[in-house]
Design a protein around this motif. Structure first.
Motif, mmCIF file in Angstrom:
data_model
loop_
_atom_site.group_PDB
_atom_site.id
_atom_site.type_symbol
_atom_site.label_atom_id
_atom_site.label_comp_id
_atom_site.label_asym_id
_atom_site.label_seq_id
_atom_site.Cartn_x
_atom_site.Cartn_y
_atom_site.Cartn_z
ATOM 1 N N TYR A 93 0.837 -1.189 0.000
ATOM 2 C CA TYR A 93 0.000 0.000 0.000
ATOM 3 C C TYR A 93 0.881 1.252 0.000
ATOM 4 N N ASN A 94 1.872 1.273 0.889
ATOM 5 C CA ASN A 94 2.736 2.438 0.976
ATOM 6 C C ASN A 94 3.508 2.675 -0.316
ATOM 7 N N ARG A 95 3.953 1.595 -0.918
ATOM 8 C CA ARG A 95 4.735 1.741 -2.146
ATOM 9 C C ARG A 95 3.876 2.154 -3.331
ATOM 10 N N THR A 96 2.555 2.081 -3.143
ATOM 11 C CA THR A 96 1.675 2.388 -4.260
ATOM 12 C C THR A 96 0.954 3.720 -4.081
ATOM 13 N N PHE A 97 0.387 3.902 -2.889
ATOM 14 C CA PHE A 97 -0.487 5.058 -2.702
ATOM 15 C C PHE A 97 0.086 6.102 -1.750
ATOM 16 N N ALA A 98 1.126 5.768 -1.015
ATOM 17 C CA ALA A 98 1.637 6.722 -0.030
ATOM 18 C C ALA A 98 3.117 6.984 -0.265
ATOM 19 N N LEU A 99 3.459 7.236 -1.505
ATOM 20 C CA LEU A 99 4.865 7.454 -1.833
ATOM 21 C C LEU A 99 5.336 8.802 -1.309
ATOM 22 N N LYS A 100 6.519 8.811 -0.726
ATOM 23 C CA LYS A 100 7.070 10.060 -0.183
ATOM 24 C C LYS A 100 8.251 10.514 -1.031
ATOM 25 N N PRO A 101 8.219 11.756 -1.469
ATOM 26 C CA PRO A 101 9.356 12.255 -2.253
ATOM 27 C C PRO A 101 10.637 12.164 -1.427
ATOM 28 N N PRO A 102 11.756 11.962 -2.082
ATOM 29 C CA PRO A 102 13.015 11.816 -1.360
ATOM 30 C C PRO A 102 13.391 13.109 -0.647
ATOM 31 N N VAL A 103 14.124 12.943 0.445
ATOM 32 C CA VAL A 103 14.511 14.112 1.228
ATOM 33 C C VAL A 103 15.784 14.742 0.670
ATOM 34 N N SER A 104 16.714 13.887 0.311
ATOM 35 C CA SER A 104 17.963 14.440 -0.207
ATOM 36 C C SER A 104 18.494 13.583 -1.338
ATOM 37 N N ALA A 151 7.175 9.825 -8.558
ATOM 38 C CA ALA A 151 6.077 9.589 -9.490
ATOM 39 C C ALA A 151 5.986 8.106 -9.791
ATOM 40 N N ILE A 152 4.768 7.644 -9.960
ATOM 41 C CA ILE A 152 4.580 6.203 -10.216
ATOM 42 C C ILE A 152 3.666 5.994 -11.414
ATOM 43 N N LYS A 153 3.986 4.988 -12.157
ATOM 44 C CA LYS A 153 3.200 4.644 -13.338
ATOM 45 C C LYS A 153 2.844 3.155 -13.271
ATOM 46 N N MET A 391 6.424 1.463 -12.445
ATOM 47 C CA MET A 391 7.712 2.128 -12.576
ATOM 48 C C MET A 391 7.669 3.366 -11.695
ATOM 49 N N VAL A 392 8.708 3.553 -10.910
ATOM 50 C CA VAL A 392 8.767 4.690 -10.012
ATOM 51 C C VAL A 392 9.945 5.574 -10.412
ATOM 52 N N VAL A 393 9.680 6.865 -10.599
ATOM 53 C CA VAL A 393 10.748 7.809 -10.904
ATOM 54 C C VAL A 393 10.772 8.826 -9.783
ATOM 55 N N LEU A 394 11.976 9.156 -9.323
ATOM 56 C CA LEU A 394 12.037 10.143 -8.256
ATOM 57 C C LEU A 394 13.210 11.074 -8.507
ATOM 58 N N GLY A 395 13.170 12.208 -7.864
ATOM 59 C CA GLY A 395 14.244 13.159 -8.105
ATOM 60 C C GLY A 395 14.303 14.244 -7.037
ATOM 61 N N VAL A 396 15.472 14.861 -6.938
ATOM 62 C CA VAL A 396 15.674 15.958 -5.988
ATOM 63 C C VAL A 396 16.331 17.112 -6.728
ATOM 64 N N PHE A 397 15.754 18.303 -6.571
ATOM 65 C CA PHE A 397 16.393 19.478 -7.160
ATOM 66 C C PHE A 397 17.064 20.273 -6.042
ATOM 67 N N GLU A 398 18.340 20.514 -6.215
ATOM 68 C CA GLU A 398 19.063 21.313 -5.226
ATOM 69 C C GLU A 398 19.580 22.565 -5.906
#
Ligand code: HEM
Lengths: 434, 293
Positions: A93-104, A151-153, A391-398
């Protein structure tokens, strides 16, 4: 004391949630099933199964699939699957509906990775645009020093394995319903007869229904080229004296009424005859190869059809008559259509025409719908697992100086990297193009 | 007209036989000599073979007036078709021609089996019992065709993996001119093999399920534990174990390669072994012939 008890419960839970146990159980199921194919099984080949050594029979090797051991194995497998599904539910459930953007940036640990330089806002819009256009569901977090997203697809893909596991339990439940409820029977009836359903012979279960089956005709049809077309039975269902349903069934085209299904399973030739006793005329039907017999009322004479030539124009029957318990026939001969013969001076017999005998398998299996449901879930689960991988894509902008900064993007590649790499590269390309 | 079609079908069979056989030799020649021309021939021949194979199946369909999926000969033709089709797809998609050297022999051996063990009377279109007249049977065999074809390819990949790791394990860095150097990197072979099985496993499941649906229509029993059914279940469990072991224990590489070999052995046993080695096929095996694949 309480502590220790919980320890045991936890221990059992841990054992049952482990895939190791699951693999061992699956292996055992495979092994036992394999052994069952080496020994003749009582349900398939009762004759051969009886010839197997006594010990093996007692140990259940000739009916391995219905032994307590095999059922226990299946039961443990189901418990295993249920426990493991409960255990994994939250995580999925968490990996599907409660995804948290990365912190760093260090959270973007992944084999497939890319870095993009650019201005914060345009890059953000571009990422949003491209990912949404590609069917991703996006969550963005904005912080002081930049922003991050995940983001998840094809997110239903995550549920594939859970659905497959539960489906197996559903299948087993369906099978249990089938073996504990319902019945399995067989009837062999001639055209023209009416049979109360609860009078047929059953090999399993009990018949609670009380309608009757009327057989209008039973036919062995051939195609113009001489090949067999199919066996057909024109039959009706009679409830309280009125016909409620009439249908012609054939092999692969059964009829179901009130949960009872009639399957055309075999066919035999027969002949209809008239018996002329001193005071009455009786119509009778005899089945080829002595499938049934006729005992004339008030006599010790038994008549069977030894062979029937079922030419519709010119049926011929070879008959035998036995008296009492005698093993040698007292009279044999051939009788042609329309011909009348005398049987031991007791009665006269006339061959009228051909008559088919239809062999119907009759079953009630309330579990079958549950089994199909299990099958559908299994296919759905496997489809999601293998053809619909999320497929999960994630990213951090610094941000560095001013609005300029660097976006680190990665993907959780899961089990296969091949196609994911290509898709990721395409996304990066699209984002850069903006 | 019928005789003409019959002759055409027979010719297609022999064209296919020739093409696949030559194709196998060209594949071997190609990995042996590295002459591009050899490889080209191998690919062309496999395409010619597949076309002839397709023609043989379609002609049989026209002659028999039903899907050509009702006796061992017809099923084996479909099986070979599945193997070559999946193989060609992989060759094209992943540029993996060296796989052919290991997949073509499977098709070749099956063809030899047909030639040696089946007389002409077993190969012609035969009348089928009423029980086989079901559209579910068609689904059943079509799914078997693709999944078995894919399992055969994963078997080929498994062999390649083991050969390559055997060579590299010997310490001498893979001889840059040797046959093995034609093979892609180990983890590419391994992952491809996983992908192929991931494609085939749901199809095998569908195959077993459509078989159950058919049996339920025909006899009112969706599962009767007859040896064919049971062995298809065992095959299914082996591949399920492969998938799980890989996921949880990271069984990749060598162990996974052995599993693909093991799994394909079970596939073959389900088809051949059950018919030829196991006792006591039950009573309706007569009306339910070799087709419960
Ligand atoms: C009964 C037959 C079973 C079927 C059809 C089945 C099916 C599947 C499928 C399709 C997957 C996904 C595999 C992949 O994506 O490569 C999976 C994963 C998994 N299975 Fe099973 N399974 C079965 C039995 C079991 C058993 C007995 C266990 C033991 C508890 C188990 C535990 C797991 C676990 C833990 C995963 C990992 C899921 C993940 O991380 O995505 N399975 N199973």
């Amino acid at each position: 004391m309480k502590e220790q008890r919980e320890g045991i419960v936890e221990y059992i839970w841990r054992v049952f949630s482990s895939m190791k146990l699951g693999l061992i159980l699956l292996g055992l199921v495979a092994l036992v099933s394999g052994v069952g194919t080496v020994f003749p099984q009582a349900n398939l080949d009762p004759g051969k199964a009886k010839e197997v050594g006594e010990i093996w029979q007692t140990l259940g090797f000739t009916q391995i699939y219905s032994t307590v051991w095999f059922r226990l194995l299946m039961g443990l497998l189901c418990i295993n699957l249920v426990v493991c599904s409960i255990q994994r539910f939250q995580g999925i459930y968490n990996r599907t509906f409660a995804l948290k953007p990365p912190v760093s940036v260090s959270n973007v640990f992944s084999k497939i990775k890319a870095k993009l330089a650019g201005e914060s806002e345009p890059l953000k819009i571009s990422v949003q645009d491209v990912l949404k256009r590609n069917g991703f569901k996006l969550t963005i977090n904005s912080g002081d020093n930049g922003w991050s997203f995940i983001a998840i697809k094809r997110r239903l893909g995550n549920w594939g394995s859970l659905i497959s596991h539960i489906s197996f339990v559903v299948l087993v439940i369906g099978a249990i319903l089938g073996t504990t409820m319902g019945f399995k029977g067989f009837m062999m009836s001639s055209a023209g007869s009416t049979v109360p359903i609860n009078s047929i012979s059953v090999s399993k279960g009990r018949i609670n229904q009380d309608f009757s089956v009327r057989i209008y005709s039973a036919e062995d049809r051939f195609l113009p080229n001489g090949e067999r077309d199919n066996w057909y039975t024109d039959m009706g269902i009679i409830e309280n004296g009125t016909e409620v349903l009439r249908k012609t069934i054939s092999v692969n085209h059964p009829l179901t009424y009130r949960g009872v299904t009639f399957y055309q399973s075999s066919f035999a030739n027969g002949a209809s005859l008239t018996v002329d006793l001193k005071d009455q005329k009786l119509p009778i039907v005899l089945q080829d190869h002595g499938g049934n017999y006729f005992q004339a009322p008030g006599t010790e004479l038994y008549l069977i059809a030894a062979a029937i030539k079922s030419d519709p124009q010119k049926p011929i029957m070879l008959y035998q008559v036995y008296r009492g318990k005698g093993v040698q026939p007292v009279q044999t001969g051939q009788i042609n259509a329309g011909e009348t013969i005398d049987v031991q001076g007791e009665y006269k017999l006339t061959l009228e025409a051909n008559a088919g005998f239809t062999g119907l398998q009759v079953k009630q299996d309330p579990g079958v719908m549950v089994v199909w449901l299990g099958c559908a879930l299994l296919l759905l689960g496997l489809f999601l697992s293998f053809y619909w991988r999320s497929m999960v894509v994630l990213g951090v902008f610094e941000s560095g100086q001013g609005t300029e900064g660097e976006l680190t993007m990665g993907t959780m590649a899961g089990k296969v990297t091949g196609g994911v790499q290509e898709e990721f590269d395409r996304l990066i390309h699209d984002i850069q193009a903006k | 007209m019928d005789q003409g079609l019959q002759n055409l079908e027979t010719s297609s069979f022999y064209v296919m036989l020739m093409a696949y056989t030559l194709c196998m030799f060209f594949h071997w020649a190609w990995i042996g000599t590295k002459k591009e021309l050899m490889g080209r021939f191998a690919t062309y021949l496999s395409i010619v073979g597949l076309v002839a194979n397709t023609a043989a199946i379609i002609l049989r369909m026209i002659i028999a007036g039903r899907p050509p999926l009702s006796n061992s000969y017809e099923f084996l033709l479909a099986f070979i078709w599945g193997i070559i089709f999946v193989y060609l797809f992989i060759e094209y998609r992943y540029k993996l021609r060296s796989l052919g050297a290991f997949v073509m022999p499977i098709a070749f051996l099956i063809l030899m089996f047909i030639i040696m063990s089946m007389g002409p009377e077993e190969r012609i279109a035969q009348a089928i019992p009423p029980a086989l007249k079901s559209k579910w049977l068609t689904f059943h065999v079509v799914t078997a065709m693709f999944s078995y074809g894919a399992f055969a390819t994963s078997f080929g990949l498994g062999i390649m993996y083991l050969l390559k790791i055997g060579e590299e394990g010997k310490g001498k860095k893979s001889n840059p001119h040797g046959i093995i150097s034609r093979f892609p990197a180990l983890d590419i072979i391994d992952e491809l093999s996983y992908k192929v099985i991931g494609f085939a496993f749901p199809l095998l499941t569908l195959c077993i399920i459509t078989g159950a649906i058919w049996a339920n229509y025909a006899w009112g029993t969706y599962w009767s534990w007859d040896p064919k059914e049971t062995w298809s279940l065992i095959t299914w469990i082996i591949y399920a174990a492969y998938l799980h072991a890989r996921l949880m224990y990271g069984w990749k590489g060598k162990r996974a390669a052995w599993m693909t070999i093991f799994g394909f052995a079970a596939v073959l046993f389900t088809f051949f072994g059950v018919n030829y080695f196991l006792p006591g096929l039950h009573s309706y095996a007569i009306s339910q012939p070799n087709i419960l694949v």
